[in-house]
Design an enzyme around this catalytic site. Structure first.
Site, mmCIF file in Angstrom:
data_model
loop_
_atom_site.group_PDB
_atom_site.id
_atom_site.type_symbol
_atom_site.label_atom_id
_atom_site.label_comp_id
_atom_site.label_asym_id
_atom_site.label_seq_id
_atom_site.Cartn_x
_atom_site.Cartn_y
_atom_site.Cartn_z
ATOM 1 C CE LYS A 35 -3.774 -0.308 2.388
ATOM 2 N NZ LYS A 35 -4.393 -0.450 3.847
ATOM 3 C CD GLU A 147 -12.658 12.428 8.706
ATOM 4 O OE1 GLU A 147 -11.523 12.981 9.135
ATOM 5 O OE2 GLU A 147 -13.529 13.050 8.355
ATOM 6 C CG LEU A 149 -14.185 10.185 5.568
ATOM 7 C CD1 LEU A 149 -14.290 9.002 4.697
ATOM 8 C CD2 LEU A 149 -12.618 10.538 5.543
ATOM 9 C CG PHE A 252 -29.060 9.037 5.135
ATOM 10 C CD1 PHE A 252 -28.381 9.839 4.248
ATOM 11 C CD2 PHE A 252 -28.584 7.724 5.483
ATOM 12 C CE1 PHE A 252 -27.109 9.656 4.023
ATOM 13 C CE2 PHE A 252 -27.184 7.504 5.193
ATOM 14 C CZ PHE A 252 -26.514 8.578 4.371
ATOM 15 C CG LEU A 253 -36.306 9.709 5.253
ATOM 16 C CD1 LEU A 253 -37.660 10.503 5.030
ATOM 17 C CD2 LEU A 253 -36.639 8.462 6.268
ATOM 18 N N GLY A 256 -34.703 0.912 0.061
ATOM 19 C CA GLY A 256 -34.080 -0.339 -1.012
ATOM 20 C C GLY A 256 -33.423 -1.690 -0.144
ATOM 21 N N GLY A 260 -24.813 -0.725 3.792
ATOM 22 C CA GLY A 260 -23.900 -1.721 4.051
ATOM 23 C C GLY A 260 -22.625 -0.847 4.459
ATOM 24 C CB CYS A 263 -19.041 3.241 8.505
ATOM 25 S SG CYS A 263 -17.420 4.013 8.163
ATOM 26 C CE LYS A 266 -16.036 -0.095 11.523
ATOM 27 N NZ LYS A 266 -15.690 0.837 12.721
HETATM 28 C C1 UDX Z 1 -21.163 6.432 6.679
HETATM 29 C C2 UDX Z 1 -21.766 7.947 7.387
HETATM 30 O O1 UDX Z 1 -22.389 8.676 6.313
HETATM 31 C C3 UDX Z 1 -20.395 8.978 7.462
HETATM 32 O O2 UDX Z 1 -20.798 10.161 8.138
HETATM 33 C C4 UDX Z 1 -19.729 7.967 8.579
HETATM 34 O O3 UDX Z 1 -18.196 8.687 8.546
HETATM 35 C C5 UDX Z 1 -19.084 6.638 7.769
HETATM 36 O O4 UDX Z 1 -20.217 5.822 7.355
HETATM 37 P P1 UDX Z 1 -20.509 5.623 4.161
HETATM 38 O O5 UDX Z 1 -20.408 4.312 4.923
HETATM 39 O O6 UDX Z 1 -19.407 6.293 3.105
HETATM 40 O O7 UDX Z 1 -20.541 6.676 5.437
HETATM 41 O O8 UDX Z 1 -21.895 5.818 3.494
HETATM 42 P P2 UDX Z 1 -23.448 6.308 3.626
HETATM 43 O O9 UDX Z 1 -23.274 7.424 2.354
HETATM 44 O O10 UDX Z 1 -23.762 6.797 4.912
HETATM 45 O O11 UDX Z 1 -24.373 5.311 2.935
HETATM 46 C C6 UDX Z 1 -24.215 4.037 3.679
HETATM 47 C C7 UDX Z 1 -25.144 2.963 3.351
HETATM 48 O O12 UDX Z 1 -26.669 3.205 3.351
HETATM 49 C C8 UDX Z 1 -25.196 2.744 1.650
HETATM 50 O O13 UDX Z 1 -25.047 1.222 1.461
HETATM 51 C C9 UDX Z 1 -26.205 3.365 1.282
HETATM 52 O O14 UDX Z 1 -26.604 2.672 0.107
HETATM 53 C C10 UDX Z 1 -27.243 3.138 2.193
HETATM 54 N N1 UDX Z 1 -28.189 4.243 2.228
HETATM 55 C C11 UDX Z 1 -27.842 5.684 2.341
HETATM 56 C C12 UDX Z 1 -29.535 3.683 1.813
HETATM 57 O O15 UDX Z 1 -29.780 2.606 1.827
HETATM 58 N N2 UDX Z 1 -30.660 4.783 1.974
HETATM 59 C C13 UDX Z 1 -30.295 6.150 1.879
HETATM 60 O O16 UDX Z 1 -31.121 6.805 1.947
HETATM 61 C C14 UDX Z 1 -28.957 6.469 2.315
#
Ligand code: UDX
Length: 435
Positions: A35, A147, A149, A252-253, A256, A260, A263, A266
């Site tokens: 890496k 963090e 992100l 986030f509504l 589907g 996964g 983050c 777990k």
């Molecule tokens: C997440 C948090 O958003 C972030 O703040 C934290 O630091 C790390 O975890 P991430 O894992 O990159 O970030 O993805 P995110 O955009 O949150 O989506 C997570 C999962 O939720 C994805 O599988 C996405 O497809 C799903 N999702 C998201 C839905 O099924 N419906 C939604 O409305 C939004």
């Protein structure tokens, strides 16, 4: 400032490059020599939009370098801990081995004026314990700076975060730590980014609470999808309608196949495990339900595919569009899409899976699956097509250019397609949470 970043995975590699981009002099450390070689050559070890650009520009300035040799952090004054905290193999709790190993190997190189900054997501109480270890060996201070992100937006989220949270010890040491962090994040702070200066426990909880809330929001709408499915209601319109309430909000509504990634799954499990250790298991018992709702959505997609094959999926061709846990990422950790593909394969279906970026990672984990990089080729001869990651490439497919055959079904696992257009083109369109 001279900073080190220990751990160069998704979080650390982006953080190191972003810190250099902000003008700091950065050394990134990781135990994985492969890496480190890639990063020093300007290649990102994973797909993250924008990362190759800032890596290349930071490496050119000479302000960024990567190494496996921990002694090279000796000149740095601020040391970020950005290693992973995966789920333990045989429990829901977080595995802190990498955090502990990072602190142990850093200790010999710490000076009294140094600041160690934890960025990894850890169970509440970890920072206080690590602070004691650090204090036994040096006069360095520990701060916790979670963090937030999102993969796919990691560079922007690091350079221009929506908030900064500093968990610091009480008194003058805490004030000094916050001042050093303000210097590290000067550009964001002067832009007016909110800064919350707090204690260790709150800073640790901010991160896990935020992820628990997001997971809850997603599972809430997916629970509504389950009810919509037996009542003939439409979960997408429902989400739009409740989302107009500013107290609820539409983000986030999206119902589907569920959440996964590295983050949310777990982190909610580790949070419930920690609550149980603290004797407050009942406070977070609902997160187990959130997890269960989420996993049931994968069962539902499998059920819809099997139904589309009249309960006989054996040797029937199904195209799985999407493998990564979300678009603009090659991350397949706990990916609902990959999980569904594997389960369909297990039922004897002839699965052909495609993804713009995640085929290599998927193949490494599940070489038994058939992968096809070309979308058209993946669709060829499939009686059932299921979209499980809403990549733009899949949303943009024009169904009028595809033959609907005699009885082809499209299963929209992300509610991201124009159902009418697919129906008009002769397909049976099925979506989660919609009649
Ligand atoms: C997440 C948090 O958003 C972030 O703040 C934290 O630091 C790390 O975890 P991430 O894992 O990159 O970030 O993805 P995110 O955009 O949150 O989506 C997570 C999962 O939720 C994805 O599988 C996405 O497809 C799903 N999702 C998201 C839905 O099924 N419906 C939604 O409305 C939004």
């Amino acid at each position: 400032m001279k900073v080190s970043v220990i751990g160069c995975g998704y979080l650390g590699a982006v953080h190191a490059a972003a810190m250099a981009e902000l003008g700091h002099s950065v050394v990134g450390v990781d135990v994985d020599a492969g890496k480190i070689d890639l990063l020093n050559a300007g290649f990102a070890p994973f797909y993250e939009p924008g990362l190759p650009d800032i890596l290349a520009s930071a490496l050119r300035t000479g302000r960024l370098r990567f190494t496996t040799d921990m002694s090279e952090v000796e000149d740095a004054r601020v040391h970020f801990i950005a290693v992973g905290t995966p789920q333990q193999k045989h429990s829901a709790a977080a595995d802190l081995r990498f955090v502990e190993a990072a602190i142990d190997s850093l200790l010999p190189f710490l000076s009294d004026a140094d600041l160690v900054v934890g960025k990894s997501t850890v169970p509440v109480g970890t920072a206080a314990r690590l602070a004691e270890i650090i204090q036994r060996h040096s006069g360095a201070t520990l701060a916790w700076n979670p963090e937030f992100l999102r993969e796919g937006f990691a560079v922007d989220d690091t350079i221009a975060p929506d908030r900064l949270v500093y968990g610091v010890p009480p008194g003058i040491r805490g004030e000094q730590a916050a001042a050093m962090l303000n210097e590290v994040y000067e550009s964001a702070v002067t832009r007016g980014t909110p800064v919350v200066v707090t204690d260790y426990a709150t800073s640790e909880l901010v991160k896990t609470a935020a992820n628990a809330f997001l997971a809850t929001k997603i599972s809430f709408i997916n629970a509504m999808a389950e009810i919509a499915e037996v009542t003939g209601a439409d979960v997408t319109q429902l989400a739009d309608a409740i989302g107009y309430d500013a107290r609820i909000g539409r983000r986030f509504l999206n119902a589907g196949v569920g959440f996964g990634g590295g983050c949310l799954p777990k982190d909610i499990r580790a949070f419930t495990a920690r609550a149980e250790e603290l004797g407050r298991g009942e406070s977070l018992a609902f997160l187990k339900e959130i997890d269960a709702i989420n996993l049931r959505r994968r069962d539902r997609v499998v059920e819809l595919v099997v139904d589309a094959f009249d309960s006989e999926p054996f040797r029937r061709r199904v195209a799985v569009l999407g493998l990564s846990f979300k678009p603009d990422s090659d991350d397949v950790r706990d990916s609902p899409a990959l999980d569904v593909a594997v389960r369909l394969h297990g039922l004897g279906a002839d699965v052909v899976a495609t993804d713009p970026e995640a085929i290599a990672n998927s193949r490494r984990l599940h070489p038994q699956l058939t992968f096809e990089a070309d979308i058209k080729a993946a669709l060829e001869g499939a009686d059932v097509v299921t979209v499980l990651t809403e990549w733009k490439q899949f949303r943009d497919i024009d169904p009028s250019l595809l033959s609907a055959g005699t009885d082809r079904t499209i299963i929209d696992g992300r509610n991201c397609l124009d159902g009418e257009a697919w129906r008009r083109a002769g397909w049976t369109y099925v979506a989660l949470g919609r009649a």
